[in-house]
Design a protein around this motif. Structure first.
Motif, short mmCIF file in Angstrom:
data_model
loop_
_atom_site.label_atom_id
_atom_site.label_comp_id
_atom_site.label_asym_id
_atom_site.label_seq_id
_atom_site.Cartn_x
_atom_site.Cartn_y
_atom_site.Cartn_z
N ARG A 40 -2.14 19.17 3.25
CA ARG A 40 -3.42 19.61 2.34
C ARG A 40 -3.02 18.95 0.98
O ARG A 40 -3.93 18.15 0.71
N GLU A 41 -1.94 19.27 0.58
CA GLU A 41 -1.53 18.42 -0.65
C GLU A 41 -1.70 17.08 -0.30
O GLU A 41 -1.98 16.43 -1.70
N ALA A 42 -1.07 16.64 0.49
CA ALA A 42 -0.96 14.94 0.61
C ALA A 42 -2.42 14.41 0.71
O ALA A 42 -2.72 13.46 0.01
N VAL A 43 -3.31 14.94 1.73
CA VAL A 43 -4.80 14.66 1.59
C VAL A 43 -5.34 14.44 0.24
O VAL A 43 -5.95 13.71 -0.03
N ALA A 44 -5.16 15.67 -0.50
CA ALA A 44 -5.74 15.80 -1.92
C ALA A 44 -5.08 14.64 -2.73
O ALA A 44 -5.94 14.09 -3.46
N ARG A 45 -3.79 14.34 -2.60
CA ARG A 45 -3.40 13.53 -3.59
C ARG A 45 -3.89 11.97 -3.14
O ARG A 45 -4.07 11.09 -3.89
N ILE A 46 -3.92 11.82 -1.71
CA ILE A 46 -4.29 10.52 -1.16
C ILE A 46 -5.78 10.14 -1.94
O ILE A 46 -6.24 8.98 -2.35
N ALA A 47 -6.78 11.42 -1.61
CA ALA A 47 -8.15 11.14 -2.12
C ALA A 47 -8.22 10.74 -3.55
O ALA A 47 -8.82 9.88 -3.96
N ARG A 48 -7.47 11.61 -4.42
CA ARG A 48 -7.45 11.38 -5.98
C ARG A 48 -6.99 9.69 -6.15
O ARG A 48 -7.75 8.99 -6.99
N TRP A 49 -5.88 9.51 -5.39
CA TRP A 49 -5.51 7.94 -5.72
C TRP A 49 -6.53 7.14 -5.30
O TRP A 49 -6.75 6.16 -6.16
N LEU A 50 -6.94 7.23 -3.81
CA LEU A 50 -7.78 6.02 -3.49
C LEU A 50 -9.32 6.02 -4.19
O LEU A 50 -9.73 5.14 -4.43
N ALA A 51 -9.62 7.25 -4.86
CA ALA A 51 -10.88 7.36 -5.70
C ALA A 51 -10.50 6.57 -6.78
O ALA A 51 -11.57 5.86 -7.40
N PHE A 67 0.88 -1.23 0.01
CA PHE A 67 0.19 0.12 -0.08
C PHE A 67 0.81 1.29 0.10
O PHE A 67 0.81 2.11 -1.05
N ALA A 68 2.06 1.34 0.91
CA ALA A 68 2.98 2.27 1.00
C ALA A 68 3.56 2.61 -0.19
O ALA A 68 3.88 3.76 -0.50
N LYS A 69 4.06 1.48 -0.80
CA LYS A 69 4.64 1.51 -2.04
C LYS A 69 3.85 2.21 -3.20
O LYS A 69 4.49 2.95 -3.72
N LYS A 70 2.95 1.68 -3.17
CA LYS A 70 1.77 2.19 -4.46
C LYS A 70 1.48 3.72 -4.34
O LYS A 70 1.41 4.39 -5.14
N MET A 71 1.47 4.09 -2.87
CA MET A 71 1.07 5.40 -2.51
C MET A 71 2.24 6.34 -3.05
O MET A 71 2.03 7.43 -3.60
N LEU A 72 3.12 5.75 -2.69
CA LEU A 72 4.47 6.57 -3.29
C LEU A 72 4.63 6.58 -4.67
O LEU A 72 4.68 7.97 -5.32
N GLU A 73 4.29 5.62 -5.29
CA GLU A 73 4.78 5.68 -6.71
C GLU A 73 3.52 6.31 -7.29
O GLU A 73 3.83 7.01 -8.40
N ARG A 74 2.09 6.26 -6.88
CA ARG A 74 1.11 6.76 -7.75
C ARG A 74 0.59 8.18 -7.25
O ARG A 74 0.31 9.14 -8.00
N ALA A 75 0.73 8.39 -5.86
CA ALA A 75 0.32 9.67 -5.23
C ALA A 75 1.36 10.43 -4.85
O ALA A 75 1.32 11.66 -4.72
N HIS A 76 2.64 9.99 -5.00
CA HIS A 76 3.98 10.73 -4.44
C HIS A 76 3.81 11.20 -3.05
O HIS A 76 4.30 12.26 -2.94
N VAL A 77 3.08 10.41 -2.31
CA VAL A 77 3.24 10.65 -0.74
C VAL A 77 3.95 9.35 -0.25
O VAL A 77 3.51 8.32 -0.28
N ALA A 78 5.02 9.71 0.70
CA ALA A 78 5.64 8.85 1.33
C ALA A 78 5.44 8.52 2.65
O ALA A 78 5.19 9.65 3.63
N ALA A 79 4.83 7.29 3.00
CA ALA A 79 4.49 7.12 4.64
C ALA A 79 5.13 5.80 4.69
O ALA A 79 5.79 5.19 4.01
N THR A 80 5.15 5.27 6.24
CA THR A 80 5.93 4.20 6.61
C THR A 80 4.97 3.04 6.83
O THR A 80 4.18 2.96 7.71
N PRO A 81 5.24 1.96 6.26
CA PRO A 81 4.54 0.59 6.47
C PRO A 81 4.50 0.42 7.97
O PRO A 81 5.53 0.43 8.55
N GLY A 82 3.31 0.01 8.69
CA GLY A 82 3.40 -0.41 10.21
C GLY A 82 4.18 -1.61 10.51
O GLY A 82 4.31 -1.83 11.67
#
Ligand SMILES: Cc1ncc(COP(=O)(O)O)c(C=O)c1O
Length: 395
Positions: A384-395, A345-360
């Motif tokens: 704000r930008e991170a939230v917008a990107r995650i929303a676009r990606w998960l949609a 999930f974190a890998k895809k979020m980074l690749e597609r939304a360019h938001v880096a987070a740490t897997p649990g």
């Protein structure tokens, strides 16, 4: 035959020790992947690292400049510069109303250096030390490297992810523990223990002869209610803190411990032999950092705003299950509605939304695949930008 003997000998010369075989910190892999995206022109929002975006207080930087001008940067005494130890003692009086003798304060190379000294001074090889899960991975890995046995105890949302006296004593009954280490505010959960919860855990631990270590590195970064120091609850607890987080001084590598009086001299001897002293320049800057609190409080207000943006924004983006973000600058989100593998999930979020987070999984080998840790120590615009990107990606 000769060849086999030779290669065995070479192997013996080159093989790393078993105790050095500790797992890596996966967040470093996320950072490396983010760096590759940035190298090819992408703009990554960094929410993976537990590091403030702000610099050290101006007072600290000015003190370091002045010390450099003087030309000489010497060894200091192994326990630390006396005026810094006195300043830290004053901090306990001013912040918590706790009187502590400066002679019990030991300056360390970040809290990381404090763990090594504390574990060496308190435990023998083979001793079992309880740590909470989810929790900061180096607790377990440092204990392992020193020949101790970390005993992970799972926490749950029912106790706000606080370790309870009952859970501790149950592990102790299974096989005796020598120590327990907890952090509040905690990494990765961002949850905090109430005064009652901390007091009852300390009472349970010390009543059973289990030594108590309190990692207070995120003190000062509390949003719901004030963090409580173990120092005010027991004279036997060993308290660890650092200039890395509240004072934004990660790279200066300076922290401290407040240790029970009988441990002062053993720890002094260990520090003399292991590192002589903590870098003098960092100690000088750290002492002056206490005069920069107004600047640090403004940064804390920024974290509070970031926290609000995430608490409101992430549910709208689809991530609506997370633990109470009481303190530190972390939000630990349950992503099991989207995946059974938070690393992917974190890998895809980074690749597609360019938001880096740490897997649990870094923090919890058992249930970490369900969680992702977001660090909110950067700007509000980034949040704000991170939230917008995650929303676009998960949609
Ligand atoms: C809970 C916790 N303790 C200790 C540390 C180590 O910090 P330092 O060695 O910079 O003081 C960290 C760093 O992220 C942390 O999250």
């Amino acid at each position: 035959m000769l060849e086999a003997t030779l290669s065995d000998r070479v192997k013996r010369l080159l093989t790393a020790s078993g105790r050095s075989d500790v797992p890596p910190f996966m967040v470093m892999d996320v950072m490396a992947a983010a760096a590759r995206i940035e190298a090819s022109g992408g703009h990554v929002i960094h929410m993976e690292v537990g590091q403030p975006a702000a610099s050290a207080p101006k007072t600290a930087i000015a003190a370091a400049h002045a010390a450099l001008e003087s030309g000489r940067i010497d060894y200091t005494s192994a326990l630390g510069i006396v005026s810094l130890r006195e300043r830290i003692a004053r901090h306990y009086r001013d912040t918590y109303g706790c009187a502590v003798n400066a002679e019990r304060i030991v300056v360390t190379t970040g809290s990381s250096g404090a763990f090594i000294l504390a574990f060496l001074a308190m435990f023998e090889p083979g001793d079992r030390v309880a740590v909470t899960v989810p929790g900061y991975p180096p607790y377990r890995h440092i204990l392992t490297a020193l020949g101790c046995e970390p005993v992970p105890i799972e926490t749950s949302s029912a106790t706000r992810h606080a370790l309870t006296g009952e859970a501790l004593l149950s592990a102790h009954r299974t096989r005796p523990l020598k120590g327990v280490l907890v952090g509040s505010p905690a990494n990765p959960t961002g949850t905090m223990m109430s005064r009652e919860a901390l007091a009852s855990l300390i009472t349970a631990a010390e009543g059973a002869g289990v030594r108590f270590i309190s990692d207070e590195i995120y003190h000062g970064l509390d949003y719901g209610f004030p963090a409580v120091t173990a120092l005010g609850l027991s004279p036997h607890a060993l308290v660890i803190n650092s200039f890395s987080k509240y004072f934004c001084m990660t790279g200066w590598r300076v922290g401290w411990m407040v240790v029970p009086e009988p441990l002062v001299r053993p720890i002094e001897r260990l520090q003399q032999n292991l590192s002589i002293s903590v870098p003098a320049l960092s100690q000088i800057a750290a002492e002056a950092a206490f005069d920069g609190r107004a600047e640090m409080e403004a940064i804390k207000r920024g974290y509070l705003e970031n926290r609000q943006i995430l608490i409101e924004g992430l549910p709208k983006a689809g991530l609506d299950k997370f633990l109470p973000a009481d303190g530190a600058f972390y939000l630990y989100a349950d992503v099991s509605a989207f995946t059974s593998d938070s690393f992917e999930f974190a890998k895809k979020m980074l690749e597609r939304a360019h938001v880096a987070a740490t897997p649990g999984i870094d923090f919890d080998p058992l249930h970490g695949h369900q969680f992702v840790r977001f660090s909110y120590a950067r700007s509000a615009d980034d949040m704000r930008e991170a939230v917008a990107r995650i929303a676009r990606w998960l949609a």
